[in-house]
Design a protein around this motif. Structure first.
Motif, mmCIF file in Angstrom:
data_model
loop_
_atom_site.group_PDB
_atom_site.id
_atom_site.type_symbol
_atom_site.label_atom_id
_atom_site.label_comp_id
_atom_site.label_asym_id
_atom_site.label_seq_id
_atom_site.Cartn_x
_atom_site.Cartn_y
_atom_site.Cartn_z
ATOM 1 N N TRP A 195 -5.070 -43.682 45.336
ATOM 2 C CA TRP A 195 -4.214 -44.863 45.475
ATOM 3 C C TRP A 195 -4.656 -45.983 44.542
ATOM 4 C CZ3 TRP A 195 -4.701 -49.930 47.319
ATOM 5 C CH2 TRP A 195 -3.481 -50.612 47.489
ATOM 6 N N PHE A 196 -5.959 -46.201 44.423
ATOM 7 C CA PHE A 196 -6.451 -47.225 43.485
ATOM 8 C C PHE A 196 -6.020 -46.895 42.053
ATOM 9 C CE2 PHE A 196 -10.052 -48.397 46.543
ATOM 10 C CZ PHE A 196 -9.413 -49.552 46.955
ATOM 11 N N GLY A 197 -6.123 -45.629 41.665
ATOM 12 C CA GLY A 197 -5.741 -45.222 40.317
ATOM 13 C C GLY A 197 -4.249 -45.356 40.066
ATOM 14 N N THR A 198 -3.433 -44.868 41.007
ATOM 15 C CA THR A 198 -1.980 -44.956 40.820
ATOM 16 C C THR A 198 -1.528 -46.414 40.853
ATOM 17 O OG1 THR A 198 -1.534 -44.624 43.198
ATOM 18 C CG2 THR A 198 -1.511 -42.656 41.791
ATOM 19 N N SER A 199 -2.103 -47.200 41.744
ATOM 20 C CA SER A 199 -1.720 -48.612 41.851
ATOM 21 C C SER A 199 -2.042 -49.377 40.574
ATOM 22 C CB SER A 199 -2.410 -49.268 43.046
ATOM 23 O OG SER A 199 -1.941 -48.693 44.249
ATOM 24 N N ILE A 207 12.317 -59.365 47.712
ATOM 25 C CA ILE A 207 12.842 -58.338 48.625
ATOM 26 C C ILE A 207 13.789 -57.390 47.892
ATOM 27 C CG2 ILE A 207 14.320 -57.984 50.657
ATOM 28 C CD1 ILE A 207 13.081 -60.654 51.749
ATOM 29 N N THR A 208 14.639 -57.931 47.026
ATOM 30 C CA THR A 208 15.566 -57.093 46.253
ATOM 31 C C THR A 208 14.795 -56.131 45.359
ATOM 32 O OG1 THR A 208 17.255 -58.821 46.261
ATOM 33 C CG2 THR A 208 17.449 -57.131 44.561
ATOM 34 N N ALA A 209 13.819 -56.657 44.636
ATOM 35 C CA ALA A 209 13.014 -55.804 43.755
ATOM 36 C C ALA A 209 12.289 -54.741 44.569
ATOM 37 C CB ALA A 209 12.017 -56.643 42.959
ATOM 38 N N PHE A 210 11.695 -55.148 45.690
ATOM 39 C CA PHE A 210 10.975 -54.191 46.525
ATOM 40 C C PHE A 210 11.909 -53.076 46.992
ATOM 41 C CE2 PHE A 210 9.450 -52.354 50.415
ATOM 42 C CZ PHE A 210 8.092 -52.162 50.177
ATOM 43 N N GLY A 238 7.550 -57.920 43.829
ATOM 44 C CA GLY A 238 8.347 -56.960 44.589
ATOM 45 C C GLY A 238 8.227 -55.546 44.053
ATOM 46 N N SER A 239 8.279 -55.396 42.729
ATOM 47 C CA SER A 239 8.207 -54.064 42.116
ATOM 48 C C SER A 239 6.835 -53.429 42.310
ATOM 49 C CB SER A 239 8.530 -54.151 40.627
ATOM 50 O OG SER A 239 9.850 -54.555 40.433
ATOM 51 N N ALA A 240 5.783 -54.197 42.048
ATOM 52 C CA ALA A 240 4.432 -53.656 42.203
ATOM 53 C C ALA A 240 4.169 -53.267 43.653
ATOM 54 C CB ALA A 240 3.391 -54.664 41.718
ATOM 55 N N ALA A 241 4.595 -54.117 44.586
ATOM 56 C CA ALA A 241 4.405 -53.807 46.010
ATOM 57 C C ALA A 241 5.149 -52.540 46.400
ATOM 58 C CB ALA A 241 4.851 -54.982 46.874
#
Length: 194
Positions: free
Chosen positions: A41-45, A9-12, A144-147
């Motif tokens: 979105w697929f490319g940026t993700s 949650i903190t990272a997100f 968290g960061s990736a999400a």
């Protein structure tokens, strides 16, 4: 694989707030107006996942240092992040380079991937991710960061125009900067009390 829900949650939260006023959000918005948003979105993700893996790996190496050094580095990086957000980005140029109309999955995917992959090197969110991984664990930080990064990209593609008209980016930067400043102070205090 130990997952710490608070670290996720903190990272997100931190990465989400730091990425909102970033040029990548505007690039996603611009590409989404000229290309199929889901493909963008697929490319940026995909590009974000690669950057998170690199940042978490660097943070994991930092985590091998003695605890007080990790906390000192973390406090310094949080303070740097707060400074960068609170002073503003300086170059809020909405004049992104002209994005050509691209069709088809692979051309859109590769255009979006390369735009984000190249622009995110040394970005505040990458530095913050490495910092969080050093102190909060790699898997929790990575998730968290990736999400957060993928959510900001989706948000830009779905509602970017609405947000840009309603919420001043300076407000978002200020909130993110205050959160990072608070984490810098908290981490610095932990050096002496921990």
């Amino acid at each position: 694989m130990d997952l710490d829900p608070l670290a996720v949650i903190t990272a997100f939260g931190l990465i989400f707030l730091a990425e909102l006023p970033d040029k990548t959000m505007f690039a996603s918005l611009a590409m989404g107006t000229r290309m199929r948003p889901l493909y963008v979105w697929f490319g940026t993700s995909s590009a974000f996942v690669v950057h998170v893996a690199i940042a978490v790996g660097a943070g994991g190496l930092i985590g091998l240092l003695p605890d007080w050094i990790v906390k000192l580095v973390s406090a310094s990086l949080f303070a740097l992040g707060a400074f960068l957000l609170l002073r503003g980005s300086g170059g809020d140029d909405d004049d992104e380079t002209e994005v050509k109309t691209v069709t088809g999955f692979w051309p859109v995917y590769s255009t979006a991937f390369m735009a984000v992959f190249i622009s995110e090197w040394g970005d505040l969110t990458q530095i913050t991710t490495a910092n969080l991984a050093a102190s909060n664990g790699t898997w929790s930080t990575a998730i968290g960061s990736a999400a957060a990064l993928m959510s900001v990209s989706a948000l830009a593609l779905l509602t970017g125009k609405f947000i840009a008209k309603r919420v001043p980016l300076k407000t978002v930067q200020c909130i993110g900067g205050i959160c990072m400043l608070g984490l810098a102070v908290w981490t610095a205090v932990e050096i002496f009390t921990g």
